[in-house]
Write a protein that holds these residues in place. Structure first.
Motif, PDB file in Angstrom:
ATOM      1  N   THR A  95       0.807  -1.219   0.000  1.00 52.80           N
ATOM      2  CA  THR A  95       0.000   0.000   0.000  1.00 52.80           C
ATOM      3  C   THR A  95       0.843   1.273   0.000  1.00 52.80           C
ATOM      4  OG1 THR A  95      -1.673  -1.202   1.285  1.00 52.80           O
ATOM      5  CG2 THR A  95      -1.864   1.203   1.214  1.00 52.80           C
TER       6      THR A  95
ATOM      7  N   ILE B 187       0.199   5.626   0.422  1.00 53.96           N
ATOM      8  CA  ILE B 187      -0.798   6.591   0.897  1.00 53.96           C
ATOM      9  C   ILE B 187      -0.374   8.032   0.602  1.00 53.96           C
ATOM     10  CG2 ILE B 187      -1.605   5.098   2.756  1.00 53.96           C
ATOM     11  CD1 ILE B 187       0.067   6.787   4.710  1.00 53.96           C
TER      12      ILE B 187
ATOM     13  N   THR C  93      -5.431   6.069  -0.858  1.00 52.69           N
ATOM     14  CA  THR C  93      -4.524   4.917  -0.885  1.00 52.69           C
ATOM     15  C   THR C  93      -4.449   4.302  -2.281  1.00 52.69           C
ATOM     16  OG1 THR C  93      -6.249   3.301  -0.325  1.00 52.69           O
ATOM     17  CG2 THR C  93      -5.087   4.358   1.509  1.00 52.69           C
TER      18      THR C  93
END
Length: 306
Positions: A172, A174, A256
């Motif tokens: 991930t 962000i 995200t």
């Protein structure tokens, strides 16, 4: 009328001379080419200009030499250290007859991600695998003579089965911004083709991840170091998916992006037996040992001296 007839031998000789002219010309061209090639080979390449301007500020230049010198001071020692240690461990593996399979590396990566997903954030896959391989060689060298009983290994596995039942993990990135409007604007720019990596570096207020293009590593349902709203958003996400606006617990907002999904898996005892055995054996060592301990044995030398 009389005709002067040339001797047959003279005519044949002239014909042969005419036929050999193209051949002589070709040989001359090839000889000239070889001379030019030899001269070019003997003359060394012109070195790059160290005073070449690579950037400027207010008209004042930053030279290639300044740039290279700064990079060497910043990351040169650590980069060279990693390279030397990789070579040392490769020689050690050959010397001690140690083999590290791709399956073993895969297992270590999976276990590391399940415990600390951020440990390899910002690092490329190949670089991560090289470091893990070198570390496995080191561990095998250090523990090759330590005896660990099978019942101790089985007990360790039974008491920590949760560690070997790994949840699905999501790589991930962000972008954290102060307001909802900022988040909406970010999503709009992403939809028009802007780079997530670039926007994260430009505007994310989470400085730790911003420097890495927003990368926070692999997270899963059990990750407690990341805002729960982010964990819940990426759960069950597909690769390449970018979220909508996410309201965070501290009043800020985030967007995200999931670049990779690693499916969860469960490891049976026989699959992690050697891993557990090494862990138990390493605990018996009196102190931590690094690859540098083998430099003298394998005659490792480097630019920075001792």
């Amino acid at each position: 009328m009389k005709y002067n007839r040339k001797p047959e031998g003279t005519t044949s000789l002239q014909k042969r001379k005419l036929k050999t002219k193209p051949l002589i010309l070709l040989i001359g061209i090839l000889l000239a080419f070889n001379i030019f090639w030899l001269v070019g080979w003997l003359i060394p390449d012109k070195p790059k200009q160290t005073d070449e301007e690579v950037a400027s500020v207010a008209g004042k230049p930053i030279t290639r030499e300044q740039w290279m010198s700064a990079m060497e001071k910043e990351v040169g020692r650590e980069t060279l250290l990693d390279l030397v240690n990789e070579k040392v461990m490769a020689v050690a593996a050959e010397q001690y007859g140690i083999d590290v399979s791709e399956k073993e590396v895969d297992l270590e990566i999976a276990l590391i991600r399940s415990v600390d997903g951020r440990s390899h954030s910002g690092q490329d896959e190949e670089g991560m695998r090289k470091k893990i391989r070198s570390n496995l060689i080191l561990e095998k060298v250090l523990t090759k003579d330590i005896v660990v009983k099978d019942n101790a290994v089985k007990k360790q596995y039974d008491e920590n089965t949760a560690l070997y039942n790994i949840l699905t993990a999501y790589r991930t990135a962000i972008i954290v911004v102060p307001t909802k409007a900022d988040a909406e604007q970010t999503i709009e720019e992403l939809s028009k083709g802007s780079s997530f990596d670039v926007l994260a570096k430009e505007r994310s207020t989470d400085l730790a991840s911003a420097s890495l293009g927003g990368d926070i590593g692999y997270i899963n349902d059990s990750t407690d170091s990341i805002d729960k709203a982010i964990v819940e958003t990426v759960a069950n996400a597909n690769e390449g998916m970018t979220s909508g606006v996410i309201a965070l617990s501290d009043g800020t907002y985030a967007v995200t992006h999931v670049s990779e999904v690693v499916k969860g898996q469960s490891f049976k005892f026989k699959e992690v037996k050697d891993h557990i055995k090494r862990e138990i054996a390493l605990e018996q060592l009196p102190q931590t040992v690094s690859p540098e301990a083998f430099w003298k044995e394998f005659d490792a030398k480097w630019f920075y001296g001792k």
